[in-house]
Design a protein around this motif. Structure first.
Motif, PDB file in Angstrom:
ATOM      1  N   ASP A   6       0.858  -1.188   0.000  1.00 38.41           N
ATOM      2  CA  ASP A   6       0.000   0.000   0.000  1.00 38.41           C
ATOM      3  C   ASP A   6       0.893   1.237   0.000  1.00 38.41           C
ATOM      4  O   ASP A   6       1.421   1.639   1.030  1.00 38.41           O
ATOM      5  CB  ASP A   6      -0.910  -0.008   1.225  1.00 38.41           C
ATOM      6  CG  ASP A   6      -1.880   1.163   1.237  1.00 38.41           C
ATOM      7  OD1 ASP A   6      -1.814   2.011   0.322  1.00 38.41           O
ATOM      8  OD2 ASP A   6      -2.703   1.240   2.167  1.00 38.41           O
ATOM      9  N   ASN A   8      -0.121   4.271  -1.289  1.00 40.58           N
ATOM     10  CA  ASN A   8      -1.005   5.423  -1.509  1.00 40.58           C
ATOM     11  C   ASN A   8      -1.350   5.635  -2.982  1.00 40.58           C
ATOM     12  O   ASN A   8      -1.591   6.762  -3.408  1.00 40.58           O
ATOM     13  CB  ASN A   8      -0.367   6.705  -0.944  1.00 40.58           C
ATOM     14  CG  ASN A   8      -0.030   6.588   0.522  1.00 40.58           C
ATOM     15  OD1 ASN A   8      -0.842   6.117   1.319  1.00 40.58           O
ATOM     16  ND2 ASN A   8       1.173   6.995   0.899  1.00 40.58           N
ATOM     17  N   ILE A  12      -6.675  -0.681  -3.727  1.00 41.48           N
ATOM     18  CA  ILE A  12      -6.375  -1.609  -2.642  1.00 41.48           C
ATOM     19  C   ILE A  12      -7.616  -2.396  -2.218  1.00 41.48           C
ATOM     20  O   ILE A  12      -7.573  -3.614  -2.072  1.00 41.48           O
ATOM     21  CB  ILE A  12      -5.797  -0.856  -1.421  1.00 41.48           C
ATOM     22  CG1 ILE A  12      -4.465  -0.195  -1.789  1.00 41.48           C
ATOM     23  CG2 ILE A  12      -5.625  -1.798  -0.236  1.00 41.48           C
ATOM     24  CD1 ILE A  12      -3.364  -1.156  -2.139  1.00 41.48           C
ATOM     25  N   THR A  13      -8.732  -1.703  -2.045  1.00 38.26           N
ATOM     26  CA  THR A  13      -9.929  -2.340  -1.494  1.00 38.26           C
ATOM     27  C   THR A  13     -10.405  -3.514  -2.340  1.00 38.26           C
ATOM     28  O   THR A  13     -10.765  -4.570  -1.803  1.00 38.26           O
ATOM     29  CB  THR A  13     -11.071  -1.309  -1.362  1.00 38.26           C
ATOM     30  OG1 THR A  13     -10.627  -0.225  -0.542  1.00 38.26           O
ATOM     31  CG2 THR A  13     -12.295  -1.942  -0.726  1.00 38.26           C
ATOM     32  N   GLU A  16      -8.117  -6.476  -1.762  1.00 35.73           N
ATOM     33  CA  GLU A  16      -8.438  -7.068  -0.450  1.00 35.73           C
ATOM     34  C   GLU A  16      -9.684  -7.945  -0.535  1.00 35.73           C
ATOM     35  O   GLU A  16      -9.700  -9.081  -0.063  1.00 35.73           O
ATOM     36  CB  GLU A  16      -8.721  -5.957   0.569  1.00 35.73           C
ATOM     37  CG  GLU A  16      -7.541  -5.256   1.153  1.00 35.73           C
ATOM     38  CD  GLU A  16      -7.996  -4.309   2.247  1.00 35.73           C
ATOM     39  OE1 GLU A  16      -7.981  -4.726   3.418  1.00 35.73           O
ATOM     40  OE2 GLU A  16      -8.391  -3.175   1.927  1.00 35.73           O
ATOM     41  N   LEU A  28      -1.807  -6.362   4.630  1.00 38.30           N
ATOM     42  CA  LEU A  28      -1.825  -5.099   3.878  1.00 38.30           C
ATOM     43  C   LEU A  28      -1.142  -4.040   4.726  1.00 38.30           C
ATOM     44  O   LEU A  28      -1.486  -3.861   5.899  1.00 38.30           O
ATOM     45  CB  LEU A  28      -3.266  -4.684   3.586  1.00 38.30           C
ATOM     46  CG  LEU A  28      -3.495  -3.235   3.129  1.00 38.30           C
ATOM     47  CD1 LEU A  28      -2.901  -3.009   1.752  1.00 38.30           C
ATOM     48  CD2 LEU A  28      -4.987  -2.914   3.122  1.00 38.30           C
ATOM     49  N   LYS A  30       1.293  -0.102   4.769  1.00 36.21           N
ATOM     50  CA  LYS A  30       2.043   1.017   4.206  1.00 36.21           C
ATOM     51  C   LYS A  30       3.495   1.005   4.684  1.00 36.21           C
ATOM     52  O   LYS A  30       4.279   1.878   4.312  1.00 36.21           O
ATOM     53  CB  LYS A  30       1.403   2.347   4.623  1.00 36.21           C
ATOM     54  CG  LYS A  30      -0.007   2.581   4.107  1.00 36.21           C
ATOM     55  CD  LYS A  30      -0.545   3.891   4.635  1.00 36.21           C
ATOM     56  CE  LYS A  30      -1.992   4.134   4.201  1.00 36.21           C
ATOM     57  NZ  LYS A  30      -2.085   4.454   2.774  1.00 36.21           N
TER      58      LYS A  30
END
Length: 207
Positions: A6, A8, A12-13, A16, A28, A30
């Motif tokens: 991740d 930015n 992503i969603t 997932e 998941l 950052k």
């Protein structure tokens, strides 16, 4: 364990959600340290190459991904993530990760006038794949000619055409599935491509 990077850059969603539907455990994050011990990495992304590369540098994921790929950790790039694994993108004249040799070029740079031939840019929608160069393990069980969901204005142009494992026709040949060693990439969105797309994600995670 599967790690989702991740940085930015969005998208992503849906990834997932797809992995959850397959019952696949994942992390998941950052933070590079949270993904350090993952067996495989998924590298999604949508949007602008220059912005994405800035985010990778700022989060430390640029060096992390280079190191992991050098160590042979399997990586799956999706959409923008399938492009910036290459050397350079015409989008913003952007130096990229250089994990695979090649460039990313705008549709009209490859074939001028394409947009006047009925091919709207960006390509948005469903397109079928043609398997090439023996295919790839991530395509195992995928139906011949299956449709996948594309959203992109720029095209992968690898130096070595043998890394192209499937392509789509959009006025030009569009490299759609890439494999170079343990680096895999899908120009389309497998996580938004129904049952056939889920097969690709499952293949990658379980191979």
């Amino acid at each position: 364990m599967i790690g989702i990077v991740d940085y930015n850059a969005g998208n992503i969603t849906s990834v997932e959600r797809a992995l959850k539907s397959l019952g696949i455990d994942f992390v998941l994050s950052k933070k590079t340290e949270d993904l350090e011990n993952c067996d495989k990495l998924i590298f999604p992304g949508v949007g602008d190459a220059a912005y994405a590369m800035t985010q990778l540098k700022e989060t430390g994921f640029e060096e992390f991904l280079k190191r992991k790929c050098k160590d042979g950790v399997p990586l799956l790039g999706i959409c923008l993530g399938s492009q910036i694994i290459f050397d350079w993108s015409e989008e913003g004249d952007t130096p990229c990760l250089g994990l695979v040799k090649g460039k990313i070029r705008y549709f009209e740079s490859i074939k001028a006038g394409l947009s006047h031939e009925g091919f709207k840019i960006p390509q948005i929608g469903w397109n079928n794949l043609n398997v090439k160069h023996g295919g790839s393990a991530i395509l195992d069980g995928v139906k011949e000619g299956a449709d996948f969901y594309f959203v992109h204005s720029y095209v992968i142009c690898p130096e070595d055409e043998n890394v192209i494992k499937a392509s789509a026709d959009y006025g030009i040949e569009v490299p759609a599935v890439i494999q170079c060693g343990t680096i895999y990439a899908c120009q389309f969105h497998p996580e938004k491509s129904g049952e056939e797309g889920l097969k690709i994600l499952k293949n990658f995670c379980e191979m």
